[in-house]
Design an enzyme around this catalytic site. Structure first.
Site, PDB file in Angstrom:
ATOM      1  CE  LYS A 119     -35.136 -34.399 -34.617  1.00 59.09           C
ATOM      2  NZ  LYS A 119     -35.739 -33.469 -35.581  1.00 59.09           N
ATOM      3  CG  ASP A 137     -37.448 -37.960 -38.532  1.00 54.37           C
ATOM      4  OD1 ASP A 137     -37.970 -39.098 -38.600  1.00 54.37           O
ATOM      5  OD2 ASP A 137     -36.832 -37.458 -39.488  1.00 54.37           O
TER       6      ASP A 137
END
Ligand code: SF4
Length: 212
Positions: A119, A137
């Site tokens: 991420k 996220d």
């Protein structure tokens, strides 16, 4: 007839025509470190500590040699501060000693950095270099599942792959930012704004949230 992802994209474009990353940074390493610091906390909290951090330690060399206890003290308000202080010192050391102070763009290299996962890499590359990528996220995952773009059982990698299939590549960076902002201000984890949401007819959460 429009697909659900087209309807979602149009609504997000209406709400957030020019989405921006809310983390404050001035160069590549400040952005990378701010993203690392944002794990399990809010951008607002990160923004409350990074001006102190990067003015007291204004270079990678200074960060590399920073007093660990002092770093921990600065990072205390954002949680997991011991771990994050170590990450920053280690990242600063690697960038300073091995990469001439420049954050590398190679995903395989970046993934070896402490505290840097998929991420973080996606968010960094998309924000700093406009590389098409979707960082998944907590907001992006929650909204994707609520809007049935992904299954409730999908892990973050599966969610990312599904989103990449459902949205055009040139929109990935923008969609990531819009999902984050939508999750932060409208489709919140607790008490989302369902009554005013134009996506209510395609959302799996609507009944639950409207009854409550
Ligand atoms: S209806 Fe509610 S839960 Fe569903 S997308 Fe809209 S705000 Fe989120």
């Amino acid at each position: 007839m429009k697909t659900n992802s087209e309807i979602i994209g149009e609504y997000l474009d209406l709400l957030f025509p020019n989405p921006r990353c809310e983390l404050i940074y001035h160069n590549d390493y400040e952005l990378l470190m701010a993203i690392v610091l944002s794990a399990q906390t809010t951008d607002k909290r990160v923004n409350s500590v990074t001006p102190i951090l990067f003015s007291r330690y204004s270079s990678l060399n200074a960060l590399k040699n920073a007093d660990l206890a002092d770093l921990e003290g600065i990072l205390r308000p954002i949680g997991s501060f011991r771990k994050k202080a170590l990450y920053l010192k280690e990242i600063a050391t690697i960038l300073n000693d091995q990469y001439g102070g420049v954050v590398p763009t190679d995903r395989d290299v970046l993934s070896t950095f402490p505290g840097v996962g998929r991420k973080t890499i996606n968010v960094f590359l998309s924000e700093f270099y406009h590389v098409p990528a979707i960082g998944v996220d907590t907001h992006v995952e929650r909204i994707s599942k609520r809007l049935k773009l992904a299954s409730s059982k999908d892990d973050v990698l599966k969610v990312e792959k599904k989103l990449m299939k459902k949205f055009p590549k040139e929109d990935w960076g923008k969609r990531h930012l819009q999902f984050v902002l939508f999750g932060r201000y409208y489709c919140k984890a607790i008490k989302p704004e369902c009554l005013n949401c134009k996506l209510i007819n395609i959302c799996s959460e609507k009944k639950k949230n409207i009854r409550s």
